[in-house]
Enzyme design. Sequence first.
Site, PDB file in Angstrom:
ATOM      1  CG  ASP A  86      -5.979   1.372   8.046  1.00  0.00           C
ATOM      2  OD1 ASP A  86      -5.847   1.882   6.933  1.00  0.00           O
ATOM      3  OD2 ASP A  86      -5.503   0.382   8.329  1.00  0.00           O
ATOM      4  NE  ARG A 123      -5.482  -8.125   7.661  1.00  0.00           N
ATOM      5  CZ  ARG A 123      -4.222  -8.016   8.560  1.00  0.00           C
ATOM      6  NH1 ARG A 123      -3.888  -8.871   9.404  1.00  0.00           N
ATOM      7  NH2 ARG A 123      -3.652  -6.810   8.328  1.00  0.00           N
ATOM      8  NE  ARG A 132       5.001   2.677   6.194  1.00  0.00           N
ATOM      9  CZ  ARG A 132       4.906   3.506   5.661  1.00  0.00           C
ATOM     10  NH1 ARG A 132       5.361   4.094   4.625  1.00  0.00           N
ATOM     11  NH2 ARG A 132       3.840   4.363   6.069  1.00  0.00           N
ATOM     12  CG  ASP A 140     -10.584  -1.206  10.411  1.00  0.00           C
ATOM     13  OD1 ASP A 140     -10.264  -0.017  10.283  1.00  0.00           O
ATOM     14  OD2 ASP A 140      -9.605  -1.860  10.470  1.00  0.00           O
ATOM     15  CB  CYS A 179     -10.947  -9.972  13.934  1.00  0.00           C
ATOM     16  SG  CYS A 179      -9.450 -10.059  12.764  1.00  0.00           S
ATOM     17  CB  CYS A 225      -9.932 -10.039  18.194  1.00  0.00           C
ATOM     18  SG  CYS A 225      -8.303 -10.074  19.034  1.00  0.00           S
ATOM     19  NE  ARG A 249      -3.568   0.056   1.640  1.00  0.00           N
ATOM     20  CZ  ARG A 249      -4.603  -0.853   2.277  1.00  0.00           C
ATOM     21  NH1 ARG A 249      -4.503  -0.544   3.628  1.00  0.00           N
ATOM     22  NH2 ARG A 249      -4.936  -1.519   1.842  1.00  0.00           N
ATOM     23  CE1 TYR A 250       0.251   4.252   4.206  1.00  0.00           C
ATOM     24  CE2 TYR A 250       0.305   2.127   4.947  1.00  0.00           C
ATOM     25  CZ  TYR A 250      -0.152   3.313   4.992  1.00  0.00           C
ATOM     26  OH  TYR A 250      -1.209   3.571   6.033  1.00  0.00           O
ATOM     27  CE  LYS A 297      -1.708   1.182  10.329  1.00  0.00           C
ATOM     28  NZ  LYS A 297      -1.182   0.449   8.879  1.00  0.00           N
ATOM     29  CB  CYS A 312      -5.909 -15.722  15.687  1.00  0.00           C
ATOM     30  SG  CYS A 312      -5.356 -14.406  14.571  1.00  0.00           S
TER      31      CYS A 312
HETATM   32  C1  PLP Z   1      -0.434  -0.447   8.792  1.00  0.00           C
HETATM   33  C2  PLP Z   1       0.075  -0.830   7.582  1.00  0.00           C
HETATM   34  C3  PLP Z   1       1.421  -0.743   7.132  1.00  0.00           C
HETATM   35  C4  PLP Z   1       2.521  -0.028   7.948  1.00  0.00           C
HETATM   36  O1  PLP Z   1       2.065   1.281   8.363  1.00  0.00           O
HETATM   37  P1  PLP Z   1       2.864   2.181   9.164  1.00  0.00           P
HETATM   38  O2  PLP Z   1       2.270   3.305   9.398  1.00  0.00           O
HETATM   39  O3  PLP Z   1       4.275   2.335   8.882  1.00  0.00           O
HETATM   40  O4  PLP Z   1       2.926   1.532  10.779  1.00  0.00           O
HETATM   41  C5  PLP Z   1       1.715  -1.030   6.047  1.00  0.00           C
HETATM   42  N1  PLP Z   1       0.917  -1.878   5.169  1.00  0.00           N
HETATM   43  C6  PLP Z   1      -0.288  -1.688   5.283  1.00  0.00           C
HETATM   44  C7  PLP Z   1      -1.073  -2.662   4.309  1.00  0.00           C
HETATM   45  C8  PLP Z   1      -0.900  -1.406   6.517  1.00  0.00           C
HETATM   46  O5  PLP Z   1      -2.198  -1.562   6.894  1.00  0.00           O
END
Ligand code: PLP
Length: 435
Positions: free
Chosen positions: A337, A141, A123, A300, A139, A136, A119-120, A344, A132
């Site tokens: 989110d 998911r 990362r 969520d 959850c 929860c 997504r980002y 986020k 699990c």
């Molecule tokens: C939360 C999340 C991250 C990490 O986000 P940070 O703000 O760096 O903690 C990376 N990928 C996805 C899909 C996420 O939901």
Amino acid sequence: MLNDKQKEMLNEFEGADKSHWNDWRWQIKHCVRDVDDFEKLLDIKLSATMRKEFQGITKVFPMAVTPYYLSLINTDDMENDPVFRQSFPSIKELIISKADMDDPLHEDEDSPVDGLTHRYPDRALLLVSNRCAMYCRHCTRKRMVGDADSIPDREQIMKGIEYIKKTPRIRDVLLSGGDPFLLSDDYLDWILTELGKIDHVEVIRIGTRTPVVLPQRITPELVTMLKKHRPLWINTHFNHPRELTATSRKALKMLSDGGFPLGNQSVLLAGVNDCSRIMRSLVHKLVANCVRPYYLYQCDLSRGLSHFRTPVGKGIEILESLIGHTSGFCVPTYVIDAPGGGGKIPVMPNYLISWSTNKVVLRNYEGVITSYKEPDSYEQTFCDRDCEKCDLFLSLEDADERRSVGIEKLLADYDRSISLVPEGNLRHSRRDEEE
Ligand SMILES: *Cc1c(COP(=O)(O)O)cnc(C)c1O
């Protein structure tokens, strides 16, 4: 370290002793999944209605609770108990509100290969386990819980790792699931070793709820294995101060002594922790155990969670009660989110009240209004991304070469963009037609 209640519960398992209780595999094997065991272990009787409702809900959203986590329920006021509310199905889970979605965060859509969400820019989230220790009730998911309760196979995980390998921008990999700590030490070691071979992966993070619901999982062997893979960040998921028991504090100590920075991601849950005093106690206990509160999530829009959601104002009220009132590192970032996969988004109380060309007016946590005089002589350095000609000294071999995106781009000197326009904007399409 068993308390009286846990000893009584243990008597219900024939031939089991303390060493069984302290064995995480025993805890998993004896997860409570049906209503008879639930009543027997807690020595309670549920109403006929509750029993009947239980059958209906668990067909859609199954239950699983470790005997350890079950033992934290205070049966004197069971229905209001935070552990009960996080673990026992509620008929309200079957209420589907109009806003509910199956996959509100579009994790499946932002997924170039099965089990990986990218997504980002820098990362990626790798789902390494479908299992699990405890389901929860809140959850996000929930759509996947209980269906094919199996571990993604080596082949699928390898595809995720291959994707990371050929995507040099990814410098941070999050392992999640399911719970990565439900994998065996050897299997997790294999995944971490494969990721460790990739030069551009600088850090790995593990998201796990085991210190909360299965603290027995944190064994000396696990810690020894993980130590080979530092820098490794571990994020856990405590929602209520009652969850920080002697057993879970011991697990946290083993992890912090192992040299892993620890973070916590809580979810704001109606009826569980939507209270400033509870939150303050939670963050203080976390910090006292070397865990840094990282995120507080707005609940969520996943299906079946409507009864857990609070207005956003509740989260802001909680932050208002923390910022300034307690240590800065006790304060988590409150995030929503974004539905649709926007990631986020941080939400905060406002501290900037007004400003002129050379002054800003601010208020502090006490309500004191103050002003800050900005410099008259600040000389703006025009940035054209040509560091050779700049007085500031970056001088790094591995300096980041990326160009700006989003709002950052609108602020950048070297970029001539003046607006960001949503795709399909009608006014802009009209212009194109006229041309
Ligand atoms: C939360 C999340 C991250 C990490 O986000 P940070 O703000 O760096 O903690 C990376 N990928 C996805 C899909 C996420 O939901």
